[in-house]
Design an enzyme around this catalytic site. Structure first.
Site, PDB file in Angstrom:
ATOM      1  N   LYS A  13       0.831  -1.221   0.000  1.00 53.24           N
ATOM      2  CA  LYS A  13       0.000   0.000   0.000  1.00 53.24           C
ATOM      3  C   LYS A  13       0.862   1.268   0.000  1.00 53.24           C
ATOM      4  CE  LYS A  13      -2.122  -1.115   3.874  1.00 53.24           C
ATOM      5  NZ  LYS A  13      -1.626  -2.456   4.237  1.00 53.24           N
ATOM      6  N   ARG A  87      -9.661   0.249   8.713  1.00 51.07           N
ATOM      7  CA  ARG A  87      -9.126  -1.093   8.930  1.00 51.07           C
ATOM      8  C   ARG A  87     -10.115  -1.958   9.698  1.00 51.07           C
ATOM      9  NH1 ARG A  87      -3.337   0.257   8.710  1.00 51.07           N
ATOM     10  NH2 ARG A  87      -2.003  -1.541   8.988  1.00 51.07           N
ATOM     11  N   ARG A 126      11.840  -6.280   5.235  1.00 50.93           N
ATOM     12  CA  ARG A 126      11.676  -4.839   4.982  1.00 50.93           C
ATOM     13  C   ARG A 126      12.599  -4.000   5.880  1.00 50.93           C
ATOM     14  NH1 ARG A 126       5.775  -2.170   5.018  1.00 50.93           N
ATOM     15  NH2 ARG A 126       5.730  -2.793   7.199  1.00 50.93           N
ATOM     16  N   ARG A 159      11.497  -1.916  11.247  1.00 50.54           N
ATOM     17  CA  ARG A 159      10.424  -1.436  12.123  1.00 50.54           C
ATOM     18  C   ARG A 159      10.224  -2.431  13.262  1.00 50.54           C
ATOM     19  NH1 ARG A 159       5.310   0.227   8.340  1.00 50.54           N
ATOM     20  NH2 ARG A 159       4.218  -0.877   9.972  1.00 50.54           N
ATOM     21  N   ARG A 170      -0.088  -8.978  13.631  1.00 49.92           N
ATOM     22  CA  ARG A 170      -0.664  -8.023  12.663  1.00 49.92           C
ATOM     23  C   ARG A 170      -1.487  -8.753  11.598  1.00 49.92           C
ATOM     24  NH1 ARG A 170       4.386  -5.187  10.454  1.00 49.92           N
ATOM     25  NH2 ARG A 170       2.964  -3.863   9.293  1.00 49.92           N
TER      26      ARG A 170
HETATM   27  P1  AMP Z   1       0.887   0.457   8.839  1.00 52.12           P
HETATM   28  O1  AMP Z   1       2.015   1.402   8.680  1.00 52.12           O
HETATM   29  O2  AMP Z   1      -0.283   0.785   7.979  1.00 52.12           O
HETATM   30  O3  AMP Z   1       1.336  -0.990   8.692  1.00 52.12           O
HETATM   31  O4  AMP Z   1       0.361   0.608  10.343  1.00 52.12           O
HETATM   32  C1  AMP Z   1       1.213   0.341  11.436  1.00 52.12           C
HETATM   33  C2  AMP Z   1       0.388   0.170  12.703  1.00 52.12           C
HETATM   34  O5  AMP Z   1      -0.327   1.379  12.978  1.00 52.12           O
HETATM   35  C3  AMP Z   1      -0.675  -0.915  12.659  1.00 52.12           C
HETATM   36  O6  AMP Z   1      -0.168  -2.213  12.922  1.00 52.12           O
HETATM   37  C4  AMP Z   1      -1.609  -0.431  13.765  1.00 52.12           C
HETATM   38  O7  AMP Z   1      -1.070  -0.690  15.046  1.00 52.12           O
HETATM   39  C5  AMP Z   1      -1.585   1.081  13.563  1.00 52.12           C
HETATM   40  N1  AMP Z   1      -2.637   1.513  12.621  1.00 52.12           N
HETATM   41  C6  AMP Z   1      -2.467   2.115  11.420  1.00 52.12           C
HETATM   42  N2  AMP Z   1      -3.642   2.383  10.840  1.00 52.12           N
HETATM   43  C7  AMP Z   1      -4.591   1.924  11.696  1.00 52.12           C
HETATM   44  C8  AMP Z   1      -6.007   1.877  11.670  1.00 52.12           C
HETATM   45  N3  AMP Z   1      -6.705   2.355  10.623  1.00 52.12           N
HETATM   46  N4  AMP Z   1      -6.649   1.335  12.729  1.00 52.12           N
HETATM   47  C9  AMP Z   1      -5.971   0.866  13.784  1.00 52.12           C
HETATM   48  N5  AMP Z   1      -4.649   0.840  13.874  1.00 52.12           N
HETATM   49  C10 AMP Z   1      -3.946   1.374  12.844  1.00 52.12           C
END
Ligand code: AMP
Length: 211
Positions: A13, A87, A126, A159, A170
């Site tokens: 994404k 999400r 990554r 990360r 996740r």
């Molecule tokens: P990402 O960078 O999109 O992989 O997001 C990293 C982390 O941020 C996720 O594993 C969640 O802990 C949190 N996060 C990001 N977007 C959301 C969302 N829409 N709802 C809940 N947690 C989120």
């Protein structure tokens, strides 16, 4: 054209959003990046979100929704990509209300489809630039100098939530809470599925062709 880009962690994404930003002048709204920004700046929101993120769990809906609302209010007519939001089904329902209140609409919800074993390989390998956020992979996308970003020269890091045990949490959160959005967007007539396998450019062409 406003879109939602969704899919499992590691589906690509962020990479595809960056291309849409550069080529179609869209604004990327990445909730993960917004949270990481808050954590870096040590805000209260960042402190609230950090423990959930480090554990690979979803941040509670009310915190995420409030943060997105602030961005949506302030778009000034620019086309946008929601990357990593919504999400959960309750987040999608809140989004509908926020869109209505701000006279905005989503044209397409693009699902990036990648098999689970591939997601694991992508996420464990990554590496992310601590300066500009550019992403690399230990096998598939190595930087020119080991551990250093090609674009800004900052250090690359893994990360905290890209460690194997956290990735499993996740992926489970994705299956339980995010996968049901496929039906939600299908019912709204917004759903498009695009294969997230292959070269970055090929995937971009599929997405651009679906819009
Ligand atoms: P990402 O960078 O999109 O992989 O997001 C990293 C982390 O941020 C996720 O594993 C969640 O802990 C949190 N996060 C990001 N977007 C959301 C969302 N829409 N709802 C809940 N947690 C989120």
């Amino acid at each position: 054209m406003n879109i939602i880009l969704f899919g499992a962690p590691g589906a690509g994404k962020g990479t595809q959003s960056a291309l849409l930003v550069a080529r179609k002048k869209m604004r990327q709204i990445s909730t993960g990046d917004l949270f990481r920004g808050h954590i870096k700046q040590q805000t209260r929101l960042g402190t609230e979100a950090k423990s959930f993120m480090d554990a690979g769990k979803l941040v509670p809906d009310d915190i995420v929704v409030g943060m997105v609302e602030d961005v949506l209010k302030d778009l000034g007519g620019q086309n946008f990509i929601l990357d990593g939001f919504p999400r959960t089904v309750p987040q999608a329902e809140s989004l509908d209300v926020m869109l209505m209140n701000n006279a905005l609409k989503i044209d397409k919800a693009v699902f990036l489809d990648v098999p689970k074993d591939e997601l694991m390989a992508r996420l464990t390998g990554r590496r992310v630039c601590t300066g500009c956020g550019a992403t690399y992979h230990v096998l598939a996308k190595k930087p020119k100098a080991p551990g250093v970003c090609d674009l800004c020269g900052s250090k690359l890091e893994q990360r905290v939530d890209d460690k194997e045990d956290v990735i499993l949490t996740r992926l489970n959160a994705y299956e339980a809470s995010t996968a049901p959005l496929v039906d939600y967007f299908k019912k709204k007539g917004q759903f498009v599925s695009v294969s997230g396998m292959g070269e970055t450019e090929e995937i971009y062409k599929r997405i651009a062709g679906s819009l």
